[in-house]
Scaffold this active site. Structure first.
Site, PDB file in Angstrom:
ATOM      1  N   ARG A 241       0.830  -1.189   0.000  1.00 39.98           N
ATOM      2  CA  ARG A 241       0.000   0.000   0.000  1.00 39.98           C
ATOM      3  C   ARG A 241       0.868   1.244   0.000  1.00 39.98           C
ATOM      4  NH1 ARG A 241      -3.564  -2.567  -1.525  1.00 39.98           N
ATOM      5  NH2 ARG A 241      -5.708  -2.785  -0.784  1.00 39.98           N
ATOM      6  N   GLU A 270      -2.334   7.422  -6.543  1.00 36.56           N
ATOM      7  CA  GLU A 270      -2.637   6.363  -7.499  1.00 36.56           C
ATOM      8  C   GLU A 270      -3.815   6.757  -8.372  1.00 36.56           C
ATOM      9  OE1 GLU A 270      -3.045   2.605  -5.493  1.00 36.56           O
ATOM     10  OE2 GLU A 270      -0.919   2.502  -5.008  1.00 36.56           O
ATOM     11  N   HIS A 291      -0.099  -0.153  -9.306  1.00 40.29           N
ATOM     12  CA  HIS A 291      -0.801  -1.075  -8.411  1.00 40.29           C
ATOM     13  C   HIS A 291      -1.458  -2.212  -9.195  1.00 40.29           C
ATOM     14  CE1 HIS A 291      -2.501  -1.008  -4.058  1.00 40.29           C
ATOM     15  NE2 HIS A 291      -2.202  -2.229  -4.451  1.00 40.29           N
TER      16      HIS A 291
END
Length: 326
Positions: A241, A270, A291
């Protein structure tokens, strides 16, 4: 005739998951590209989402004000930091995730990223594409064979990552997790040494791979002091994360080129943009991806189907539905 419960899919899902939803004739399905999505709080009974959408306290209060129709939210993947769990609990809404399903894909990707950086794959590829004649003697890579790998977080992903490093590189594995029970990997016969502190792991590991959730206790856990503890020519992997690594401190460490570099599939902004990460992307000793650790064809199908089955089971009133958080 009773109204069918409305199920909103707020983010794109794999076609197999959507096919299963379409074949369920007792729900009213609203997908992410439907204009009704904007007002889902008014009549949603079930909601499916991924990391792209945030569910805030305001969302749950609006749903409650509309008659408390909302019963369940299901998130694909493990992390649920994009959902206000306290607000969901206060509104009486069940929240589920899909634990363990992403573990294989994320562990595989973290290994792929580290090897790509150590052997300078993306750097050399860019130079070839630009028409440069690359002298092999000037682009020496770093072998990770039989190096020490420090796994931070001994959950499902960390466990699988450890196995992959051992199998692929005959790695010596150090493990750190302040909350995992004693002997958690022993029953699976994963050769490792469990250390008592993060600092001890950082000082010994050639590769540090992070597999922890974003919590108050893990936010900023890798900062300037921790980066200074890492060995020369070591590699940092964050496929967990954004927020776990202090990015400003990491940028300064990468510029010094004391450590070999970092691979980041999870960042604070993100998806990563040139505006936010242009300084990082000027450097050859960093790889940033948006991600996508869980983004394989196989995993997206399996995870999406698991989300649908979980949601339908809750709406059918079944007991002991897996992945319940609230």
């Amino acid at each position: 005739m009773a109204m069918k419960p409305k199920v909103y899919v707020l983010d794109p899902y794999h076609k197999d998951a959507i096919a299963l939803l379409r074949s369920t004739d007792w729900i009213d399905l609203i997908l992410w590209d439907d204009s009704r999505k904007a007002d889902w709080q008014k009549d949603a009974v079930g909601v499916m989402l991924r990391s792209d959408t945030r569910l805030t306290g305001s969302d749950f209060r609006l749903a409650a004000a509309a008659g408390n129709k909302l019963r369940v939210v299901v998130k694909q993947g493990v992390g649920v930091d994009n959902i206000d769990l306290a607000a969901a609990a206060a509104a009486g809404v069940a929240v589920h995730n899909t634990p363990a399903l992403n573990s294989e894909s994320v562990a595989e990707f973290s290994l792929a990223l580290a090897l790509s950086l150590s052997r300078r794959v993306t750097e050399i590829d860019r130079r070839v594409r630009q028409g440069e004649k690359v002298a092999r003697s000037r682009v020496l890579g770093l072998s990770l064979f039989r190096k020490t790998v420090g796994v931070v977080g001994m959950g499902n992903i960390g466990r699988i990552a450890a196995r992959k490093w051992i199998g692929a590189c005959e790695s010596r594995v150090l493990a750190y997790d302040p909350v995992a029970p004693r002997g958690v990997w022993d029953r699976e016969q994963i050769p490792h040494t469990r250390v008592g502190s993060l600092e001890e792991l950082l000082r010994e590991a050639d590769v540090v791979t992070l597999h922890v959730p974003l919590l108050d206790s893990t936010r900023g856990m890798i900062g300037g002091r921790e980066l200074a503890c890492m060995k020369d020519r070591s590699i940092l992997i964050n496929a967990s994360r954004g927020g776990i690594v202090d990015e400003r401190a990491l940028l300064e460490e990468l510029r010094r080129k004391r450590i070999w570099g970092a691979v980041l599939d999870a960042v604070e902004v993100e998806p990563p943009t040139l505006e936010a990460y242009g300084d990082f992307l000027e450097l050859d000793n960093v790889i940033i991806t948006p991600h996508i650790g869980a983004s394989t064809i196989e995993n997206q199908s399996n995870s999406g189907l698991a989300v649908v089955r979980t949601l339908l089971a809750v709406l059918e009133g079944k007991d002991d539905v897996p992945g319940k958080l609230v």
